[in-house]
Write an enzyme that holds these catalytic residues in place. Sequence first.
Site, short mmCIF file in Angstrom:
data_model
loop_
_atom_site.label_atom_id
_atom_site.label_comp_id
_atom_site.label_asym_id
_atom_site.label_seq_id
_atom_site.Cartn_x
_atom_site.Cartn_y
_atom_site.Cartn_z
N HIS A 125 0.78 -1.31 0.09
CA HIS A 125 -0.13 -0.10 0.04
C HIS A 125 0.83 1.27 -0.06
O HIS A 125 0.36 2.42 0.36
CB HIS A 125 -0.74 0.08 1.06
CG HIS A 125 -2.12 -1.05 0.96
ND1 HIS A 125 -2.56 -1.51 2.29
CD2 HIS A 125 -2.35 -1.99 -0.07
CE1 HIS A 125 -3.57 -2.48 1.67
NE2 HIS A 125 -3.50 -2.92 0.48
N ASN A 219 -3.23 -12.65 16.33
CA ASN A 219 -4.22 -11.63 16.32
C ASN A 219 -4.94 -11.82 17.64
O ASN A 219 -5.25 -12.94 18.09
CB ASN A 219 -5.12 -11.67 15.23
CG ASN A 219 -5.79 -10.59 14.80
OD1 ASN A 219 -6.41 -10.19 15.86
ND2 ASN A 219 -5.71 -10.00 13.74
P1 OAD Z 1 -7.55 -3.42 10.51
O1 OAD Z 1 -7.73 -2.31 10.90
O2 OAD Z 1 -8.57 -3.80 9.42
O3 OAD Z 1 -7.07 -4.72 11.20
C1 OAD Z 1 -6.22 -4.73 12.24
C2 OAD Z 1 -6.28 -6.08 12.86
O4 OAD Z 1 -5.21 -6.29 14.00
C3 OAD Z 1 -7.52 -6.65 13.55
O5 OAD Z 1 -7.81 -8.01 13.08
C4 OAD Z 1 -7.02 -6.64 15.10
O6 OAD Z 1 -7.71 -7.67 15.95
C5 OAD Z 1 -5.59 -6.75 15.06
N1 OAD Z 1 -4.75 -6.21 16.12
C6 OAD Z 1 -5.22 -5.12 16.83
N2 OAD Z 1 -4.15 -4.91 17.61
C7 OAD Z 1 -3.36 -5.76 17.86
C8 OAD Z 1 -2.08 -6.14 18.30
N3 OAD Z 1 -1.39 -5.19 19.24
N4 OAD Z 1 -1.30 -7.23 17.59
C9 OAD Z 1 -1.86 -7.98 16.70
N5 OAD Z 1 -2.95 -7.77 16.04
C10 OAD Z 1 -3.57 -6.71 16.47
O7 OAD Z 1 -6.05 -3.40 9.52
P2 OAD Z 1 -5.70 -3.93 8.03
O8 OAD Z 1 -6.12 -5.76 7.96
O9 OAD Z 1 -3.96 -3.69 7.90
O10 OAD Z 1 -5.66 -0.05 3.27
O11 OAD Z 1 -6.20 -3.24 7.07
C11 OAD Z 1 -6.15 -3.60 5.90
C12 OAD Z 1 -6.06 -2.26 5.19
O12 OAD Z 1 -7.24 -1.59 5.29
C13 OAD Z 1 -4.94 -1.22 5.49
O13 OAD Z 1 -3.79 -1.47 4.90
C14 OAD Z 1 -5.70 0.10 4.87
C15 OAD Z 1 -7.16 -0.23 5.45
O14 OAD Z 1 -8.10 0.68 4.52
C16 OAD Z 1 -5.35 1.19 2.69
O15 OAD Z 1 -5.36 2.13 3.36
C17 OAD Z 1 -5.38 1.12 1.33
#
Ligand code: OAD
Length: 253
Positions: A125, A219
């Site tokens: 990204h 997670n």
């Molecule tokens: P999300 O915000 O969708 O998900 C974050 C995940 O991290 C969730 O499943 C939480 O349970 C988990 N989480 C929270 N704290 C944590 C910790 N301390 N250790 C491990 N896990 C933890 O974020 P992404 O999956 O990265 O795209 O989202 C994907 C994309 O959506 C991003 O790259 C962004 C967003 O829109 C763009 O901006 C193009």
Amino acid sequence: MSDLADAARALAERTCTGKTLVALTGAGISAESGIPTFRGEGGLWTKYRPEDVATAEAFFRDPAQSWRFHDELRRLCHEARPNPGDLGLARMQADAAAHCESAVITQNIDHLHQDAGSTRVIELHGDIMRARCLECNATTEELPVPLEEVPPRCECGGLLRPDVVWFGELLPEEAIGAARRWSERAGAMLVIGTSATVEPAASLPLIARMSGALLIEVNPEPTALTGVAEFSLRGTAGQLMPQLAELFAHDLR
Ligand code: OAD
């Protein structure tokens, strides 16, 4: 035997036989460095609407507003330091290096994996500290933090945009191509801190699994991948990755 110990052993078995180690990471692995996730409590998308700040339409409608949002994120990323989760992953890559190849595919735009010492990091990204000129296409990482003017302009006078992927945009071809290839040849994939809801990244663990990879999720919450992964390790990356790295290093011997 705990799930963590079993997962470390299974991972080490794959690694010792030369199988490729791949990690797919998301915002959760950066949460303990002070960068908010996107979804869930306190997530960025609960405070901002992506269609107001993170689409091409929003940018052209109001570049200053879009830049103010990205500048806030730039400041957080600029101040952030790698946390134990990032360092644990980098250690696992370093320890695996004598046995197999490895790569980190990340949806994050904060450069923390590289700062932690991870190698072969594929950024799906983009990178929030980089900006790209809409006139001459030049990229720069030299803009001040915080910005002195919004929207910032290129030396050529053109409007600069953050070099990140917005909703509705295609991913950089080279990065997603490389990510698919690494996923296809993965012997094991660690999926850390992602809700696995945003395509095409969300499909990479499925590609890996279809190709026979061992899938391990790290997670604190269940995700769409929970039913698919062999191991779903419940806890934060900062808690679990150092322990997993330690057990993995021991099992490699
Ligand atoms: P999300 O915000 O969708 O998900 C974050 C995940 O991290 C969730 O499943 C939480 O349970 C988990 N989480 C929270 N704290 C944590 C910790 N301390 N250790 C491990 N896990 C933890 O974020 P992404 O999956 O990265 O795209 O989202 C994907 C994309 O959506 C991003 O790259 C962004 C967003 O829109 C763009 O901006 C193009």
